[in-house]
Design a protein around this motif. Structure first.
Motif, PDB file in Angstrom:
ATOM      1  N   LEU A 145     120.543 -31.028  48.107  1.00 39.22           N
ATOM      2  CA  LEU A 145     121.059 -30.025  46.964  1.00 39.22           C
ATOM      3  C   LEU A 145     121.735 -29.297  47.029  1.00 39.22           C
ATOM      4  N   SER A 146     120.388 -27.839  46.278  1.00 40.67           N
ATOM      5  CA  SER A 146     120.855 -26.806  46.962  1.00 40.67           C
ATOM      6  C   SER A 146     121.636 -25.685  48.125  1.00 40.67           C
ATOM      7  N   ALA A 147     121.639 -27.037  49.285  1.00 42.51           N
ATOM      8  CA  ALA A 147     122.370 -25.942  50.568  1.00 42.51           C
ATOM      9  C   ALA A 147     123.211 -26.554  49.913  1.00 42.51           C
ATOM     10  N   ILE A 148     123.513 -27.985  49.955  1.00 41.29           N
ATOM     11  CA  ILE A 148     125.145 -28.596  49.802  1.00 41.29           C
ATOM     12  C   ILE A 148     125.413 -27.619  48.828  1.00 41.29           C
ATOM     13  N   ALA A 149     125.098 -27.494  47.664  1.00 42.84           N
ATOM     14  CA  ALA A 149     125.896 -26.788  46.709  1.00 42.84           C
ATOM     15  C   ALA A 149     126.402 -25.526  46.581  1.00 42.84           C
ATOM     16  N   LEU A 150     125.257 -24.778  47.717  1.00 40.36           N
ATOM     17  CA  LEU A 150     125.900 -22.999  48.261  1.00 40.36           C
ATOM     18  C   LEU A 150     126.903 -23.041  49.078  1.00 40.36           C
ATOM     19  N   ALA A 151     126.885 -24.501  49.658  1.00 38.59           N
ATOM     20  CA  ALA A 151     128.522 -24.348  50.884  1.00 38.59           C
ATOM     21  C   ALA A 151     129.720 -25.001  50.400  1.00 38.59           C
ATOM     22  N   LEU A 201     129.446 -31.162  43.176  1.00 38.33           N
ATOM     23  CA  LEU A 201     129.328 -30.115  42.570  1.00 38.33           C
ATOM     24  C   LEU A 201     128.616 -30.625  41.123  1.00 38.33           C
ATOM     25  N   GLY A 202     129.685 -31.551  40.171  1.00 37.86           N
ATOM     26  CA  GLY A 202     129.229 -31.222  39.007  1.00 37.86           C
ATOM     27  C   GLY A 202     127.888 -32.729  39.427  1.00 37.86           C
ATOM     28  N   THR A 203     128.191 -33.653  39.880  1.00 38.10           N
ATOM     29  CA  THR A 203     126.911 -34.817  40.627  1.00 38.10           C
ATOM     30  C   THR A 203     125.521 -33.745  40.610  1.00 38.10           C
ATOM     31  N   ILE A 204     125.605 -32.745  41.842  1.00 35.64           N
ATOM     32  CA  ILE A 204     124.751 -32.121  42.029  1.00 35.64           C
ATOM     33  C   ILE A 204     124.220 -30.965  40.355  1.00 35.64           C
ATOM     34  N   SER A 205     124.985 -30.710  39.899  1.00 38.94           N
ATOM     35  CA  SER A 205     124.063 -30.288  38.735  1.00 38.94           C
ATOM     36  C   SER A 205     123.927 -31.144  37.476  1.00 38.94           C
ATOM     37  N   ALA A 214     125.195 -25.425  39.464  1.00 39.58           N
ATOM     38  CA  ALA A 214     126.276 -25.152  40.144  1.00 39.58           C
ATOM     39  C   ALA A 214     126.976 -25.752  39.523  1.00 39.58           C
ATOM     40  N   LEU A 215     126.745 -26.137  37.946  1.00 41.62           N
ATOM     41  CA  LEU A 215     126.772 -26.470  36.746  1.00 41.62           C
ATOM     42  C   LEU A 215     128.077 -25.233  36.566  1.00 41.62           C
TER      43      LEU A 215
END
Length: 218
Positions: A18-24, A110-114, A168-169
């Motif tokens: 999730l951190s990698a996806i959010a960063l991308a 991104l909101g879902t990840i947060s 992310a948030l």
């Protein structure tokens, strides 16, 4: 750092993903939503000058459409510039909705990840606590220091979930606000262009009143 990841156990794997996806997503949206890309400076004034001078051949409009989101919106207005004002506004609103959808791409993810980050972190902590208490059930409490260390390792997942969720948030809120700012600026430019091309827009015809029927005289 690697030791903390190992201490968190297998629940750290989805958190790392999730951190990698959010960063991308943050990097891609920050590059795509640059102000000079969405709202090129002086573009609105240049288009209004074209419209006032009548230099609106199809090649100009197509180059404007591929210029930027603002250019696409202004080109949509110019495509129907000879129609009534309310129809031009409808076209601007339709194209604007598509542009907003495009600018908000990936923001739901991104909101879902947060939202999911803290939950995954809490899940990892619960799993770690369950494993620790099952060990106590089998072997007893033993050394209190080891017990404290086990609790600390279990809490690593909670901390990791927060580390993923907070940036992310913040990025999600920031991008939403930036897009709202762009929308207001694009609407302002479109209204200014509409005021320039309005004299050339057609006026919606009004149906003539029926002529009175002359009474026959005896």
């Amino acid at each position: 750092m690697l030791e903390l990841v190992k201490a968190g156990g297998w629940p750290m794997i989805p958190l790392l993903l999730l951190s990698a996806i959010a960063l991308a997503i943050i990097a891609e949206r920050a590059w795509t939503l640059r102000r000079k890309v969405v709202l090129p400076p002086a573009l609105g004034k240049e288009v209004r000058t074209w419209a006032a001078g009548g230099k609106l051949d199809p090649a100009h409009i197509e180059s404007l459409r591929s210029n930027s989101p603002l250019g696409e919106l202004l080109a949509a207005a110019l495509d129907v510039r000879h129609r009534p004002r309310d129809l031009i506004r409808e076209r601007i609103e339709d194209v604007g909705r598509h542009l907003v959808h495009r600018m908000e791409r990936y923001l739901n993810t991104l909101g879902t990840i947060s939202a999911a980050g803290p939950l995954l972190g809490l899940f990892g902590t619960v799993v770690g606590m369950i494993q620790m208490f099952l060990g106590i059930l089998d072997h007893g409490i033993g050394d209190v220091t080891q017990l404290a260390g086990g609790i600390g390792k279990a809490l690593v997942c909670t901390a990791a979930g927060m580390i993923v969720a907070i940036p992310a948030l913040m990025a999600h809120r920031w991008f939403r606000g930036r897009i709202s700012e762009y929308i207001v600026a694009m609407e302002h430019e479109a209204i200014q262009l509409l005021d320039v091309i309005e004299p050339h827009a057609a006026v919606r015809p009004v149906a003539p009143a029926p002529a009175p029927v002359a009474k026959k005289t005896a």
